[in-house]
Design a protein around this motif. Structure first.
Motif, PDB file in Angstrom:
ATOM      1  N   ALA B 295     -61.985  28.340  -7.803  1.00 49.83           N
ATOM      2  CA  ALA B 295     -62.421  29.423  -6.907  1.00 49.83           C
ATOM      3  C   ALA B 295     -61.866  29.213  -5.499  1.00 49.83           C
ATOM      4  N   ARG B 296     -61.758  27.970  -5.125  1.00 48.89           N
ATOM      5  CA  ARG B 296     -61.256  27.680  -3.769  1.00 48.89           C
ATOM      6  C   ARG B 296     -59.749  27.884  -3.665  1.00 48.89           C
ATOM      7  N   ASN B 297     -59.082  27.868  -4.808  1.00 48.87           N
ATOM      8  CA  ASN B 297     -57.618  27.942  -4.774  1.00 48.87           C
ATOM      9  C   ASN B 297     -57.062  29.251  -5.325  1.00 48.87           C
ATOM     10  N   THR B 298     -57.904  30.270  -5.368  1.00 45.81           N
ATOM     11  CA  THR B 298     -57.442  31.520  -5.959  1.00 45.81           C
ATOM     12  C   THR B 298     -57.450  32.633  -4.923  1.00 45.81           C
ATOM     13  N   ILE B 299     -56.417  33.448  -4.989  1.00 44.81           N
ATOM     14  CA  ILE B 299     -56.336  34.616  -4.117  1.00 44.81           C
ATOM     15  C   ILE B 299     -57.124  35.740  -4.776  1.00 44.81           C
ATOM     16  N   LEU B 300     -57.772  36.543  -3.953  1.00 47.67           N
ATOM     17  CA  LEU B 300     -58.562  37.643  -4.478  1.00 47.67           C
ATOM     18  C   LEU B 300     -57.660  38.851  -4.755  1.00 47.67           C
ATOM     19  N   ASP B 301     -57.085  38.875  -5.934  1.00 47.30           N
ATOM     20  CA  ASP B 301     -56.457  40.109  -6.426  1.00 47.30           C
ATOM     21  C   ASP B 301     -56.366  40.006  -7.945  1.00 47.30           C
ATOM     22  N   TYR B 302     -56.043  41.135  -8.616  1.00 45.98           N
ATOM     23  CA  TYR B 302     -56.061  41.162 -10.087  1.00 45.98           C
ATOM     24  C   TYR B 302     -55.193  40.061 -10.677  1.00 45.98           C
ATOM     25  N   GLU B 303     -53.970  39.911 -10.118  1.00 44.53           N
ATOM     26  CA  GLU B 303     -52.988  39.029 -10.739  1.00 44.53           C
ATOM     27  C   GLU B 303     -53.361  37.559 -10.574  1.00 44.53           C
ATOM     28  N   SER B 304     -53.807  37.176  -9.367  1.00 41.89           N
ATOM     29  CA  SER B 304     -54.109  35.758  -9.139  1.00 41.89           C
ATOM     30  C   SER B 304     -55.305  35.327  -9.968  1.00 41.89           C
ATOM     31  N   ILE B 305     -56.287  36.206 -10.054  1.00 40.84           N
ATOM     32  CA  ILE B 305     -57.478  35.829 -10.823  1.00 40.84           C
ATOM     33  C   ILE B 305     -57.134  35.754 -12.308  1.00 40.84           C
ATOM     34  N   ALA B 306     -56.249  36.653 -12.755  1.00 44.62           N
ATOM     35  CA  ALA B 306     -55.797  36.569 -14.144  1.00 44.62           C
ATOM     36  C   ALA B 306     -55.030  35.263 -14.366  1.00 44.62           C
ATOM     37  N   ALA B 307     -54.205  34.904 -13.387  1.00 40.23           N
ATOM     38  CA  ALA B 307     -53.432  33.666 -13.521  1.00 40.23           C
ATOM     39  C   ALA B 307     -54.353  32.454 -13.571  1.00 40.23           C
ATOM     40  N   ALA B 308     -55.510  32.564 -12.925  1.00 37.18           N
ATOM     41  CA  ALA B 308     -56.476  31.463 -12.952  1.00 37.18           C
ATOM     42  C   ALA B 308     -57.290  31.475 -14.242  1.00 37.18           C
ATOM     43  N   GLY B 309     -56.985  32.423 -15.132  1.00 37.80           N
ATOM     44  CA  GLY B 309     -57.650  32.440 -16.443  1.00 37.80           C
ATOM     45  C   GLY B 309     -58.889  33.306 -16.492  1.00 37.80           C
ATOM     46  N   SER B 310     -59.093  34.128 -15.480  1.00 37.68           N
ATOM     47  CA  SER B 310     -60.267  35.007 -15.538  1.00 37.68           C
ATOM     48  C   SER B 310     -59.831  36.443 -15.258  1.00 37.68           C
ATOM     49  N   MET B 311     -60.757  37.266 -14.818  1.00 36.36           N
ATOM     50  CA  MET B 311     -60.395  38.641 -14.505  1.00 36.36           C
ATOM     51  C   MET B 311     -61.329  39.224 -13.465  1.00 36.36           C
ATOM     52  N   LEU B 312     -60.831  40.235 -12.799  1.00 35.98           N
ATOM     53  CA  LEU B 312     -61.565  40.831 -11.691  1.00 35.98           C
ATOM     54  C   LEU B 312     -62.632  41.808 -12.176  1.00 35.98           C
ATOM     55  N   GLY B 313     -62.430  42.347 -13.377  1.00 35.16           N
ATOM     56  CA  GLY B 313     -63.445  43.198 -14.021  1.00 35.16           C
ATOM     57  C   GLY B 313     -64.044  44.223 -13.094  1.00 35.16           C
TER      58      GLY B 313
END
Ligand SMILES: Cc1cc2nc3c(=O)[nH]c(=O)nc-3n(C[C@H](O)[C@H](O)[C@H](O)COP(=O)(O)O)c2cc1C
Ligand code: SF4
Ligand code: SF4
Ligand code: FES
Lengths: 540, 430
Positions: B295-313
């Motif tokens: 969470a500390r290393n992720t940018i808040l957008d669709y692609e970065s959160i997807a890259a971190a293995g989750s989704m913005l939903g």
């Protein structure tokens, strides 16, 4: 448009726009499925039919029931992923299934059971108590429902809604608690209700009639035709190999006649086969019925038809001819084409007259789906043979026969297998003698002087023509019990005994002769195929 | 401070009244709208990069483009206000604080696509939003913003509210359509998609409340203004419903592109009571959890959160502190999905129930050593296997909980109890 797809590397030629699952199954890929049925279309709920379709972005798992074939489509049906998906669906369906196969009527023809063998074969991982639903619920005059066995495929619901036009079942609740049920306080009363039992892939819906009667692996299945109404649905007659009795009739797919379905009335109309049978030839002497051999009965017949004949004198021949002219022939509209034709030949060559084909079963209900009000399977056959059809189902005197019956006439009645109504009984009483070929005892057989056993639809071979001019073949499903001479042959033998001429070379020869008739020109009645043949000009 | 598009009027307690909304610049997009060719409105919305805020993040303009142009059937708009995803409460905020913005958005979408009737499918429990919305609809009719010949434009539009009856699955777009049709809310197999065969078998657009509420800005300021906000593929701003162990839970608007945890911390004041952060669920209960580190290393957008293995939903952020039990969280969400499955698909119907039963026994201290692996083994069979993605919506987070917090699961099984059981805040989700 003709297109090509490949499945597991094999090229298949097919038509654009068809359902992928149909194309695959017609080509032997055996795609497992619970909710899809070609007569109901896709619903997409069971997830068993998944295959991989190769896309530019790689293989895509998709349900083959809801996919349409397109040119160049590449399909994989045997990958590890596909196999795992099938095994998973099977495992999920079995998790809370009651596993009461030993007492289930569907065992042996259950999709869930068969797919377990084909796609799963693992021990259950269920460690919790199986979720309970209700069992053996009486949901109407024909059906018993077991909610625990139901896989919620929705087929029964869709059939009743989309085909029968009676939405009488639905799936209530949701998640694992979802269950099939009737509407509160209502029953399933559709005249097509038992199709849901065929459609049900498991033993959730069972037929009250068939329930607990025969383990399905004892059934011998014979393709034939329902004779309950003039639709003539293609059926299978299921006979219990252990006691040689008909246990069940089920529809057989015929796109020209009945699609995948049949009505309950026709389906349950087989019990008469086992009741009140005429088991042997009977002659009546001084009011007493005496069972006798076929030879004796035939001799009796000859003496009746040749009454007054003194063979060798010209006076005798003349008397014989006169006596023969007094033969009056009535055939039931339930008779086969062969029986009617043999009756026509008899009447023409012996009495220089035409027989009559008789409608004697009262009209039934007609509806939007299959049922026809005319409860005779072969009125059209009679019309095509040019035999006048008379109607004894109403109270019109003599069924409308205006020709006077000469005194001293002898009646030959063929195929009257049920009790007959008053007008017909009255008409028959005016004959000096009654000779009958009938499968079952009735008020008419009790008046007969000579009675020869006939055969029911389940025992005989023969052709019938439905109201649209579609010819199909009855096949004998029961064997051994009634190794009697088929009715058409009895009629032919009577003819031969009077005229001295042998006419037909077996049933094939008889059909060839029928084939000479204008109405049947261009049709080989000896090779009809499983779904029959439609006459090009059925209205002669 | 982020640019405010959706929450600009949230501070004004009277913005829900038409007169106030008009004074704040409301409905001014319509004049420009009715002078623009509908096809170029669709183009503008495509170019703006606006994506659906209901969960799937699909381009709004592209979706509208799938609706057939040459059809003689009526077309419909279904506004998805079911807001069923656990943790999500931002559509409610729009409907209560700024209902006319939604209506303005509905008019824009309907005009662009050629829609004459819109249904707003509102979660049945949302009594206040329904009352506010109905009040706003009535005002809009009275002032000629709805009904026949809207503001002299020749364009007609009717809007109706349809109340849901408390089923999560009726938020899935085809379940929603079935429900409006008066049937049991069960998703339809796709294809066909609603854009072609939707409500009453007619072409239908289904959009989320928040998605539509962005439209007045795009028309007023131009698509370029919207597209200039956010990152390359995640344009504009989004409303985030932040809940769980934070000082000030609430709805916060944020332009895409900032650091996820910094945003949460700045907006809410950080983890409640200064406790340690355990993890963040970024997009509603259906999205996989991110560890504190992620969470500390992720940018808040669709692609970065997807890259971190989750989704913005749906933008529902749930914050877990060191006091929260992940096994309990799995028990709670699995019970939810097992209860809300419509029951059509065996993998969903049976799989969610199975996972819920296993999660429950682990949390109750009755788990078997094989249980975490059993969950990992079952989850893939719920993913990509079903009519809708409700099954995935449990399988994805369940898998992430077990994979990322395996120790906690093993500890429950070994100690035959929940180590957090005494903690008052053992669950974020109920
Ligand atoms: C189980 C399930 C529940 C959903 N619930 C909602 C919901 O409550 N609100 C919503 O806007 N979208 C919900 N969706 C997403 C909708 O199916 C659909 O994608 C969305 O309404 C489209 O609008 P958008 O493109 O504007 O996001 C749900 C999806 C699924 C699978
Ligand atoms: S009763 Fe049979 S046909 Fe009907 S839904 Fe259940 S499994 Fe399917
Ligand atoms: S995935 Fe679940 S909720 Fe979605 S259609 Fe299937 S059973 Fe219903
Ligand atoms: S047969 Fe395709 S999903 Fe059931």
């Amino acid at each position: 448009m003709s297109i090509k797809i490949t499945a597991d590397g094999k090229t298949i030629e097919t038509e654009e726009g068809r359902q992928l699952i149909d194309v695959l199954n017609e080509n032997g890929f055996g795609i497992p499925h619970f909710c899809y049925h070609p007569g109901l279309g896709p619903d997409g709920n069971c997830r068993m039919c998944q295959v991989e379709i190769i896309t530019p972005r790689g293989p895509l798992m998709t349900i083959s029931c809801n996919a349409k074939v397109t040119d160049g489509m590449e399909v994989v049906t045997n990958s590890e992923r596909v196999k795992a998906a099938r095994a998973a669906v099977e495992e999920f369906l079995l998790l809370n299934h009651p596993l009461d196969c030993p007492i289930c009527d569907k065992a042996g023809e259950c999709t869930l059971q068969n797919y377990y063998m084909d796609h799963d074969q693992k021990d259950s991982r269920q460690e919790f108590k199986r979720f309970k639903k209700s069992k053996a619920i009486d949901i109407g005059p024909t059906l018993i429902l077991d909610q625990e066995r139901c896989v919620l495929c929705d087929r029964c619901v869709r059939f009743l809604r989309d085909w029968a036009g009676d939405e009488q079942l639905y799936i209530a609740g949701r998640a694992h608690e979802a269950f099939l049920t009737t509407f509160p306080g209502k029953e399933v009363t559709s005249p097509y209700s038992l199709n849901t039992v065929d459609l049900c892939p498991v033993g959730a819906l069972t037929s009250k009639d068939f329930r607990f009667s025969t383990p399905t692996w004892f059934l011998k299945r014979t393709p034939s035709v329902c004779t309950t109404c003039s639709r003539g649905c293609s059926i299978r007659i299921d006979v219990d190999a252990r006691d040689n009795k008909v246990k069940r009739l089920r529809p057989r797919h015929n796109p020209h006649v009945n699609g995948y379905w049949m009505c309950d009335e026709g389906r349950l109309n087989y019990k008469f086969v086992n009741t009140d049978r005429v088991g042997a030839c009977v002659v009546t002497r001084n009011g007493e019925r005496i069972e006798t051999s076929t030879e004796n009965a035939m001799a009796e017949l000859r003496s009746i038809f040749n009454a007054g004949a003194d063979v060798g004198t010209s006076e005798g021949s003349k008397n014989k001819a006169e006596a023969a002219k007094k033969i009056f022939v009535l055939a039931s509209a339930t008779c086969t084409l062969e029986e009617m034709f043999a009756a026509r030949v008899l009447a023409a060559s012996v009495a220089e007259a035409s027989p009559y084909v008789v409608r004697h079963v009262p009209d039934g209900v007609e509806d939007h789906l299959l049922r026809k009000s005319d409860r005779h399977p072969n009125v059209k056959g009679a019309e095509l043979l040019g035999i006048p059809v008379v109607d004894f189902t109403t109270d019109v005197a003599a069924g409308g026969i205006d020709e006077a019956v000469p005194g001293g006439s002898v009646l030959l009645a063929v195929g009257f297998d049920y009790e007959i109504q008053e007008t017909l009984e009255k008409f028959c009483k005016q004959f000096s003698k009654i000779v009958m070929i009938a499968a079952r005892e009735s008020n008419l057989t009790r008046m007969a002087h000579v009675l020869v056993p006939g055969l029911t639809f389940a025992e005989k071979e023969g052709l019938i023509v439905n109201f649209e001019g579609h010819i199909q073949k009855l096949s004998p499903a029961l064997d051994g019990l009634w190794d009697k001479t088929p009715p058409w042959q009895v009629i032919a033998e009577i003819t031969e005994s009077i005229t001295g001429e042998s006419r037909f070379d077996g049933i094939a020869g008889l059909r060839k002769a029928i084939g000479q008739e204008a109405a049947f020109s261009g049709v080989d009645l000896n090779v009809l195929g499983p779904t029959g043949i439609r006459l090009k000009t059925p209205n002669v | 401070m982020s640019k405010k598009i959706l929450s600009e009027n949230f501070d004004n307690p009277d913005a829900y009244k038409l007169a106030v909304y008009e004074k704040l610049g409301g409905y001014r997009s319509l004049e420009k709208l009715f002078k623009t060719d509908p096809a170029s409105v669709i183009e503008d919305v495509k170019n703006s990069g606006l994506r659906g805020r209901g969960g799937a993040g699909f381009s709004a303009g592209m979706k509208w483009g799938f609706v057939p142009k040459d059809t003689d059937k009526p077309k419909y708009l279904c506004v998805n206000a079911d807001e069923g995803e656990p943790g999500t409460f931002k559509d409610r905020k729009i409907m209560v604080q700024d209902p006319h913005k939604l209506i303005e958005g509905i008019i824009i979408c309907s005009y662009a696509v050629g829609i004459g009737t819109a249904y707003i499918y509102v979660r049945g429990e949302y009594v206040t939003p329904i009352n506010r919305l109905q009040g706003a609809i009535d005002e809009a009719y009275a002032s000629g913003y709805l009904g026949k010949n809207i503001r002299g434009s020749g364009f007609d539009l009717d809007v109706f509210i349809h109340r849901g009856a408390g089923a999560y699955i009726c938020g899935e777009e085809t379940g929603l359509i079935e429900s409006i049709e008066g049937k049991k809310g069960q998703p339809r197999p796709k294809p066909p998609f609603p854009a072609v065969i939707g409500l009453f078998n007619c072409p239908t657009v289904v959009n989320n409340v928040e998605t539509l509420s962005n439209l007045p800005f795009i028309i007023n300021e131009g698509w370029e203004a919207y597209a200039s906000l956010g990152t390359e593929k995640s344009k504009g701003t989004m409303l985030f419903s932040i809940s769980g162990m934070v000082e000030r839970p609430g709805v916060y608007e944020q332009e895409f592109g900032v650091n996820l945890w910094e945003f949460i911390e700045n907006a809410t004041g950080g983890v409640k009571g200064g406790r340690k952060l355990k993890g963040v669920v970024p997009g509603g209960s259906s999205s996989p959890i991110l560890t504190a580190e992620e969470a500390r290393n992720t940018i808040l957008d669709y692609e970065s959160i997807a890259a971190a293995g989750s989704m913005l939903g749906s933008g529902a952020i749930m914050v877990f502190s060191e006091d929260n039990c992940i096994v309990k969280a799995l028990q709670v969400i699995s019970r939810f999905y097992a209860h809300e499955s419509c029951g059509q698909c065996p993998p969903c119907r049976e799989g969610t129930y199975w996972i819920a039963r296993v999660a429950e026994r682990m949390e109750e201290g009755e788990g078997n050593p094989g249980d975490p692996d059993l969950i990992l083994d079952v989850c893939p069979h719920l993913m990509g296997m079903t009519v809708c993605v409700l099954a995935d919506a449990l399988a994805m987070p369940a898998k992430s909980y077990v994979e990322k917090f395996r120790d906690e699961f093993d500890q429950h099984i070994k100690e035959k109890r929940c180590p957090y059981a005494s903690s008052a805040a053992s669950s974020v989700m109920g």
